[in-house]
Scaffold this active site. Structure first.
Site, short mmCIF file in Angstrom:
data_model
loop_
_atom_site.label_atom_id
_atom_site.label_comp_id
_atom_site.label_asym_id
_atom_site.label_seq_id
_atom_site.Cartn_x
_atom_site.Cartn_y
_atom_site.Cartn_z
N TYR A 21 -31.73 34.33 -18.06
CA TYR A 21 -30.32 34.69 -18.50
C TYR A 21 -30.71 34.71 -20.31
O TYR A 21 -29.19 34.10 -20.69
CB TYR A 21 -28.91 34.16 -17.99
CG TYR A 21 -29.68 35.03 -16.40
CD1 TYR A 21 -28.90 36.60 -16.35
CD2 TYR A 21 -29.95 34.91 -15.36
CE1 TYR A 21 -28.97 37.24 -15.15
CE2 TYR A 21 -30.15 35.73 -14.31
CZ TYR A 21 -29.89 36.73 -14.22
OH TYR A 21 -29.89 37.71 -13.07
N GLU A 53 -34.02 30.20 -6.39
CA GLU A 53 -33.23 29.65 -7.11
C GLU A 53 -32.10 28.10 -7.42
O GLU A 53 -31.08 27.42 -6.51
CB GLU A 53 -31.74 30.40 -8.09
CG GLU A 53 -32.12 30.76 -8.66
CD GLU A 53 -31.29 31.46 -9.65
OE1 GLU A 53 -29.95 31.16 -9.93
OE2 GLU A 53 -31.41 31.96 -10.92
N GLU A 99 -35.88 37.91 -12.66
CA GLU A 99 -34.52 38.01 -12.56
C GLU A 99 -34.22 38.06 -14.19
O GLU A 99 -34.81 36.40 -15.18
CB GLU A 99 -33.64 37.09 -12.09
CG GLU A 99 -33.42 37.62 -10.69
CD GLU A 99 -32.24 37.11 -10.20
OE1 GLU A 99 -31.03 36.93 -10.54
OE2 GLU A 99 -32.53 36.30 -8.86
N ASP A 159 -24.28 34.35 -5.24
CA ASP A 159 -23.63 35.84 -5.64
C ASP A 159 -23.57 36.71 -5.86
O ASP A 159 -23.78 37.85 -5.65
CB ASP A 159 -24.00 35.29 -7.30
CG ASP A 159 -23.60 36.27 -8.31
OD1 ASP A 159 -21.76 36.91 -8.33
OD2 ASP A 159 -23.98 37.02 -9.33
C1 BDP Z 1 -29.08 34.01 -10.87
C2 BDP Z 1 -29.42 35.44 -9.05
C3 BDP Z 1 -28.37 36.09 -8.51
C4 BDP Z 1 -26.93 36.29 -9.43
C5 BDP Z 1 -27.23 36.29 -10.93
C6 BDP Z 1 -26.24 36.57 -11.62
O1 BDP Z 1 -30.46 34.50 -8.26
O2 BDP Z 1 -27.94 36.46 -7.25
O3 BDP Z 1 -26.17 37.43 -8.87
O4 BDP Z 1 -27.92 35.19 -11.20
O5 BDP Z 1 -25.61 35.41 -12.06
O6 BDP Z 1 -28.15 33.45 -10.69
O7 BDP Z 1 -25.98 37.93 -11.96
#
Ligand code: BDP
Length: 593
Positions: free
Chosen positions: A470, A415, A505, A162
């Protein structure tokens, strides 16, 4: 390989500036031997920079294939009889280089350095023509992977990561000179023995028959604190000033090659931070003290220059890290310019150093990044050859960054698919390789939400658990209570593994200037509420030893219905202005203020 330096015995000349540049859409430049003469129809291109956004032209921005760079350099007159080396800090994603008419080197992988001795192809005092063909194509046998698709809009590069596939000469290029007898590598491993420090060193040299190695360690004031002779040895530093998070104290190790008559044939300087790193149960220890990571996953990403290195932004980003109270970052999702790691060493910022193995996961995307319908690991997709390219990327990363005290942990992939037997087979040898290359640092990989607790088959190989999650964004969107429950339940599971957990993240896209009561996804208020929810969960789980928000700043991506002018999960905008979340993080991370 040693980076070019100016020392008592070495000189370097920077080749940054404006080069000639030409696209090679027909792919004819190699057979037509474009390196033999000035590039025809060329335009100017800045080095270092990505070429994509410099021209206001989609044909350049989205270009896939070979591009040609060319410059001329006058070799300094004083270099007569010297050994001359041409050094590229990177070429994304691969390159072949000619000096005048001679091919001198090819390199695969967009984020690590390479060089060639060019002594016999240049003449002191004369000009030399340097031509580089850079290729930005990604395939299943590259790191990161991708595929090319033919579309009515032309050749399109698809990939499963991404961020925009910026390419070109992103980092400085050097012409450098040494004597014939020269040092070729310096390795240091620091240790602590009570109040004292130890520095084990290993020095390699070439064409140095009869010469001796001497090392001198000096403190930050230039005072000599230890000396040694021989290519290997251990120095002791009484009452050592430790390198520590927030205190980037560096000693200077000068390695010298000394001739039979006592003359210094070569001299090279290596910064040394004396610190230890260890994992103990669920604790991550630096100098024996539990360390809690605060900070970000970052990107090398700027308007206009893309992934080009820029010293002003380098310093500004570190100022913002300090301002917000971050003590660390991850080089998501590729090795960063060496100047970034030098800065981290000097400023005492802790780094998780990652390879460019991102997007080895065909389960991700769901129409976001395109290119669905592949199996991740198969003879036709990510296969043994890919693994060898990946292994080489790990070798080059460790070789380049082994001496940086700021680097405390290797991340060998971001990932990837990790819930299958194929993934287990792919990754086991890569973990073994990394440990063999560097027994002094923990090793891990970053786990994706598609392989949650109980499903992941690769985390067993890591010394730490690194999680990208997330909850409240991609799942339970806008439902922070449900997100909090689900997130805590999963983290409790991981905590039972008995390893330290770093949340590498967590983040929410946020359009700067968008406000709402109550907090709605995409608003600045929601980003704050989302981060607060995450922090409540982390604070309840002892095994969590780090939080790195995704992302430090907004960044460019491919176009897609999930991306509004790029990825907007930045806590700062792309031009480094704070969103409300920046102030909220500052309050959490800088409790002194
Ligand atoms: C994760 C990835 C990252 C993406 C992020 C997103 O590691 O590179 O930019 O999610 O979706 O899957 O913002």
């Amino acid at each position: 390989m040693l980076r070019p330096q100016d020392t008592a015995t070495r000189e370097r000349k920077s080749l940054t500036g404006l080069w000639q540049f030409a696209l090679d859409g027909a792919g004819e430049g190699r057979s037509a031997e474009w390196f033999r003469r000035p590039l025809t129809g060329a335009r100017e291109m800045a080095v270092p920079a990505s070429f994509n956004d410099i021209a206001a032209d989609a044909a350049v921005g989205d270009y896939v294939g070979d591009v040609w760079y060319q410059t001329t350099v006058r070799v300094p007159r004083g270099w007569d009889g010297r050994r001359v080396v041409l050094h590229f800090e990177s070429a994304t994603h691969r390159a072949t280089v000619w000096v005048n008419d001679a091919e001198v080197v090819s390199h695969e992988g967009g984020y690590t350095p390479f060089e060639a001795e060019v002594t016999e192809h240049v003449q002191a005092g004369a000009e030399a023509r340097i031509t580089v063909v850079v290729n930005n194509t990604l395939s299943f046998q590259t790191i990161p992977p991708g595929v090319i698709e033919d579309t009515p809009d032309g050749k399109r590069q698809r990939y499963w990561h991404d961020f925009f596939n910026y390419a070109g000469l992103h980092r400085p290029v050097w012409l450098s000179a040494t004597g014939r007898a020269h040092l070729t590598d310096v390795s240091v491993v620091a240790g602590l023995d009570g109040a004292d420090g130890t520095v084990q060193y290993r020095i390699e040299a070439q064409d140095a028959a009869g010469a001796q190695v001497r090392v001198v360690l000096r403190d930050a004031d230039g005072a000599e604190v230890a000396t040694g002779t021989g290519a290997r040895g251990t120095l002791t530093v009484d009452n050592v000033h430790r390198w520590a998070p927030g205190d980037g104290y560096l000693y200077d190790l000068e390695a010298q090659l000394v001739g039979e008559g006592g003359e210094v044939l070569d001299s090279y300087h290596q910064g040394v931070g004396v610190r230890t790193v260890a994992v103990d149960g669920t604790r991550f220890l630096i100098n024996g003290e539990p360390f809690y990571f605060t900070g970000f996953g970052k990107h090398e990403d700027l308007p206009v220059i893309g992934k080009g290195h820029n010293d002003a932004y380098l310093l500004h980003d570190f100022e913002l890290l300090k301002w917000i109270g971050a003590n660390s970052f991850r080089t998501s999702h590729y090795p960063y310019a060496e100047a970034v790691l030098d800065c981290a060493d000097r400023q005492g910022i802790v780094v998780i150093d990652e390879t460019a193995a991102v997007g080895l996961n065909m389960g991700l995307g769901g129409g976001i990044f395109g290119g669905q319908g592949y199996t991740t690991f198969s003879p036709e997709t990510v296969n043994d050859q890919t693994r060898e390219v990946h292994a080489q990327a790990i070798r080059e990363l460790v070789a380049r960054d082994k001496n940086h005290p700021s680097v405390v942990l290797w991340s060998i992939a971001n990932e990837p698919e990790s819930d299958t037997e194929a993934a287990e087979h792919y990754f086991k040898p890569l973990f073994e390789l990394t440990r063999e290359l560097d027994p002094t640092r923990p090793v891990g990989f970053v786990n994706v939400m598609l392989a949650p607790y109980g499903k992941c088959r690769v985390s067993q190989f890591g010394d730490v658990v690194m999680l990208n999650r997330y909850y409240g964004w991609y799942t339970q969107t806008g439902e922070l209570k449900a997100a909090e429950l689900a997130w805590e339940e999963e983290l409790e599971g991981w905590a039972g593994e008995g390893k330290p957990i770093i949340v590498t993240e967590y983040g929410a896209d946020t359009y700067p200037g968008l406000h709402s009561v109550p907090p709605q996804p995409w608003s600045e208020e929601y980003q704050v509420a989302y981060l607060d929810m995450n922090h409540r969960v982390f604070d309840r789980i002892d095994a969590v030893v780090g939080e790195q928000v995704w992302n430090f700043a907004d960044f460019a991506t491919t176009s897609g219905i999930m991306r509004v002018g790029g990825n907007k999960k930045g806590v700062f905008t792309r031009d480094r202005q704070p969103k409300a979340a920046a102030w909220a993080l500052r309050r959490r991370w800088r409790r002194d203020d």
